[in-house]
Write a protein that holds these residues in place. Structure first.
Motif, PDB file in Angstrom:
ATOM      1  N   ALA A 161       0.868  -1.184   0.195  1.00 18.37           N
ATOM      2  CA  ALA A 161      -0.094  -0.103   0.102  1.00 18.37           C
ATOM      3  C   ALA A 161       0.983   1.033  -0.023  1.00 18.37           C
ATOM      4  N   THR A 162       0.501   2.349  -0.068  1.00 20.87           N
ATOM      5  CA  THR A 162       0.751   3.900  -0.244  1.00 20.87           C
ATOM      6  C   THR A 162       1.959   3.733   1.121  1.00 20.87           C
ATOM      7  N   ASP A 163       0.997   3.180   2.395  1.00 19.46           N
ATOM      8  CA  ASP A 163       1.511   3.614   3.033  1.00 19.46           C
ATOM      9  C   ASP A 163       3.073   2.683   4.053  1.00 19.46           C
ATOM     10  N   GLY A 164       3.330   1.481   2.750  1.00 19.34           N
ATOM     11  CA  GLY A 164       4.410   0.861   3.514  1.00 19.34           C
ATOM     12  C   GLY A 164       3.787  -0.746   3.900  1.00 19.34           C
ATOM     13  N   THR A 165       2.637  -0.008   3.719  1.00 15.90           N
ATOM     14  CA  THR A 165       1.874  -1.801   4.692  1.00 15.90           C
ATOM     15  C   THR A 165       2.297  -3.386   3.239  1.00 15.90           C
ATOM     16  N   VAL A 166       2.365  -4.473   3.628  1.00 13.15           N
ATOM     17  CA  VAL A 166       2.630  -5.493   2.810  1.00 13.15           C
ATOM     18  C   VAL A 166       1.742  -6.320   3.483  1.00 13.15           C
ATOM     19  N   SER A 167       0.794  -6.650   2.576  1.00  9.88           N
ATOM     20  CA  SER A 167      -0.094  -7.485   2.579  1.00  9.88           C
ATOM     21  C   SER A 167      -0.314  -8.865   1.735  1.00  9.88           C
ATOM     22  N   GLY A 168      -0.508  -9.687   2.157  1.00 11.39           N
ATOM     23  CA  GLY A 168      -1.408 -11.244   1.854  1.00 11.39           C
ATOM     24  C   GLY A 168      -2.761 -11.213   1.435  1.00 11.39           C
ATOM     25  N   THR A 169      -3.094 -12.823   1.624  1.00  7.29           N
ATOM     26  CA  THR A 169      -4.046 -13.197   1.460  1.00  7.29           C
ATOM     27  C   THR A 169      -4.924 -13.615   2.648  1.00  7.29           C
ATOM     28  N   THR A 170      -3.522 -13.067   3.730  1.00  7.28           N
ATOM     29  CA  THR A 170      -4.497 -13.133   4.993  1.00  7.28           C
ATOM     30  C   THR A 170      -4.245 -12.072   5.045  1.00  7.28           C
ATOM     31  N   GLY A 171      -4.010 -10.827   5.379  1.00  2.00           N
ATOM     32  CA  GLY A 171      -4.210  -9.508   5.407  1.00  2.00           C
ATOM     33  C   GLY A 171      -2.567  -9.129   5.489  1.00  2.00           C
ATOM     34  N   PRO A 172      -2.788  -8.062   6.675  1.00  2.00           N
ATOM     35  CA  PRO A 172      -1.648  -7.570   6.579  1.00  2.00           C
ATOM     36  C   PRO A 172      -0.516  -7.946   7.169  1.00  2.00           C
ATOM     37  N   LEU A 173       1.033  -8.136   6.714  1.00  4.36           N
ATOM     38  CA  LEU A 173       2.666  -8.914   7.186  1.00  4.36           C
ATOM     39  C   LEU A 173       3.183  -7.866   8.273  1.00  4.36           C
ATOM     40  N   GLY A 174       3.398  -6.979   7.662  1.00  6.18           N
ATOM     41  CA  GLY A 174       3.761  -5.518   8.796  1.00  6.18           C
ATOM     42  C   GLY A 174       4.628  -4.605   7.539  1.00  6.18           C
ATOM     43  N   ARG A 175       4.904  -3.619   7.971  1.00 12.09           N
ATOM     44  CA  ARG A 175       4.683  -1.926   6.992  1.00 12.09           C
ATOM     45  C   ARG A 175       6.670  -2.067   6.357  1.00 12.09           C
ATOM     46  N   LEU A 176       6.517  -1.755   5.431  1.00 11.70           N
ATOM     47  CA  LEU A 176       8.399  -1.274   5.745  1.00 11.70           C
ATOM     48  C   LEU A 176       8.558   0.180   6.468  1.00 11.70           C
ATOM     49  N   ALA A 177       9.848  -0.199   7.085  1.00 11.53           N
ATOM     50  CA  ALA A 177      10.485   1.349   7.303  1.00 11.53           C
ATOM     51  C   ALA A 177      11.384   1.597   6.663  1.00 11.53           C
ATOM     52  N   VAL A 178      10.238   2.677   6.422  1.00  9.62           N
ATOM     53  CA  VAL A 178      11.320   4.698   5.188  1.00  9.62           C
ATOM     54  C   VAL A 178      11.181   5.389   6.616  1.00  9.62           C
ATOM     55  N   THR A 179      12.675   5.797   6.444  1.00  6.66           N
ATOM     56  CA  THR A 179      13.814   6.477   7.838  1.00  6.66           C
ATOM     57  C   THR A 179      14.663   7.499   6.966  1.00  6.66           C
ATOM     58  N   VAL A 180      13.941   9.014   7.801  1.00  7.55           N
ATOM     59  CA  VAL A 180      14.932   9.782   7.395  1.00  7.55           C
ATOM     60  C   VAL A 180      15.393  11.009   7.811  1.00  7.55           C
ATOM     61  N   PHE A 181      16.281  11.470   7.809  1.00  6.55           N
ATOM     62  CA  PHE A 181      17.528  12.392   8.953  1.00  6.55           C
ATOM     63  C   PHE A 181      17.808  13.602   8.342  1.00  6.55           C
ATOM     64  N   PRO A 182      17.320  13.900  10.125  1.00  5.69           N
ATOM     65  CA  PRO A 182      17.741  15.349  10.150  1.00  5.69           C
ATOM     66  C   PRO A 182      18.654  16.457   8.623  1.00  5.69           C
ATOM     67  N   SER A 183      19.780  15.641   8.332  1.00  8.31           N
ATOM     68  CA  SER A 183      20.353  15.975   7.411  1.00  8.31           C
ATOM     69  C   SER A 183      21.262  15.060   6.266  1.00  8.31           C
ATOM     70  N   GLU A 184      20.834  15.308   4.834  1.00 11.45           N
ATOM     71  CA  GLU A 184      21.659  14.979   3.957  1.00 11.45           C
ATOM     72  C   GLU A 184      22.682  14.899   4.173  1.00 11.45           C
ATOM     73  N   ALA A 185      23.075  15.207   4.205  1.00  6.37           N
ATOM     74  CA  ALA A 185      24.982  15.760   4.742  1.00  6.37           C
ATOM     75  C   ALA A 185      25.800  14.216   5.130  1.00  6.37           C
ATOM     76  N   GLY A 186      24.949  13.750   6.016  1.00  9.73           N
ATOM     77  CA  GLY A 186      25.427  12.625   7.138  1.00  9.73           C
ATOM     78  C   GLY A 186      25.078  11.603   6.777  1.00  9.73           C
ATOM     79  N   VAL A 187      24.114  11.573   5.286  1.00  9.29           N
ATOM     80  CA  VAL A 187      24.457   9.805   4.558  1.00  9.29           C
ATOM     81  C   VAL A 187      25.013  10.072   4.002  1.00  9.29           C
ATOM     82  N   THR A 188      26.333   9.114   3.873  1.00  9.20           N
ATOM     83  CA  THR A 188      27.322   8.711   3.284  1.00  9.20           C
ATOM     84  C   THR A 188      27.475   7.306   2.385  1.00  9.20           C
ATOM     85  N   PRO A 189      28.036   7.521   1.181  1.00 15.15           N
ATOM     86  CA  PRO A 189      27.908   5.841   0.454  1.00 15.15           C
ATOM     87  C   PRO A 189      28.905   5.353   1.011  1.00 15.15           C
ATOM     88  N   ARG A 190      28.322   4.190   1.042  1.00  6.71           N
ATOM     89  CA  ARG A 190      28.935   2.599   1.901  1.00  6.71           C
ATOM     90  C   ARG A 190      29.988   2.222   1.224  1.00  6.71           C
TER      91      ARG A 190
END
Length: 247
Positions: free
Chosen positions: A147-176
């Motif tokens: 779903a648009t809120d990241g909820t993963v569903s199957g035939t039995t219903g919701p199975l979990g929700r994708l975690a989307v994480t934001v950071f105070p500054s993109e400068a602190g997000v660096t390639p590994r």
């Protein structure tokens, strides 16, 4: 080697760094979720009170200060796979990196591992709310939706929700260096704040024409620097010849 040669050398090293970054951007035009990088340079100013003229008392060198990435979104690329997602807005998907650490990515190519866990195309397990993997029962594996809120569903219903994480500054997000990003101090978005699009992924935000123009500009700057180096060498040679004729 005199000071002017050191200044030109630092400039040429900076140009090489710019060229390396531009070439890496070009190489990742087709990489899902790739963010264009841009080098950052600072001036290192050295002052000498023994210089003959006032203008020569201050010397500025170029220092490589690292690189930042352009966080603007790439275009949506439809794949037809209901598991593939693009984050519509800021944030990163959380994944379990090698060694157990948490890393982050914008590449939303998702698969179901034989163990039933959701994972990236590279095999890293995706993390749901609270940093827990999302496990898919075998009977639901072929009938999943996101779903648009990241909820993963199957035939039995919701199975979990994708975690989307934001950071105070993109400068602190660096390639590994392995296609994932490292960062700390992030905040998981709530379901109301999360917005993802399924059925496709986010393309690279690299603009080929812009990168090509940048590479041409770098080449011309390097050629100008080389010409200046040659001119200074000619001046020194002439000075030595003139001094040799004195007396």
């Amino acid at each position: 080697m005199d000071v002017s040669s050191y200044v030109l050398l630092s400039h040429e090293q900076a140009l090489r760094r710019r060229l390396d970054v531009a070439a890496n951007n070009m190489a990742n035009i087709s990489t899902v979720g790739f963010k264009r990088e841009q080098p950052v340079f600072h001036d290192y100013v050295e002052r000498s009170d023994t210089a003959i003229t006032e203008d020569a008392k201050t010397t500025a060198f170029v220092l490589d200060y690292g690189a930042t990435h352009d966080a603007s979104a790439g275009a949506f690329q439809a794949t037809g796979n209901p598991l593939d997602v693009m984050i519509d807005g800021p944030g990163y998907l959380s994944v379990e990196a090698p060694g157990g650490a948490t890393a982050y990515t914008r590449a939303g190519l998702i698969q179901v591992l034989p163990s039933g866990d959701l994972a990236t195309v590279g095999g890293q397990r995706l993390l749901g709310e609270g940093g827990k993997p999302i496990n898919i029962p075998q009977q639901d594996a072929g009938n999943l939706s996101i779903a648009t809120d990241g909820t993963v569903s199957g035939t039995t219903g919701p199975l979990g929700r994708l975690a989307v994480t934001v950071f105070p500054s993109e400068a602190g997000v660096t390639p590994r260096g392995d296609g994932l990003m490292a960062a700390s101090g992030g905040r998981e978005l709530t379901a109301a704040e999360t917005k993802v699009r399924s059925g496709g992924v986010e393309g690279s935000n690299v603009q080929p024409i812009s990168e090509t123009a940048d590479m041409v500009e770098i080449l011309r700057a390097y050629q100008a620097s080389q010409q200046m180096t040659q001119s200074m060498a000619d001046l020194r040679r002439k000075a030595i010849d003139q001094l040799g004729k004195v007396g």
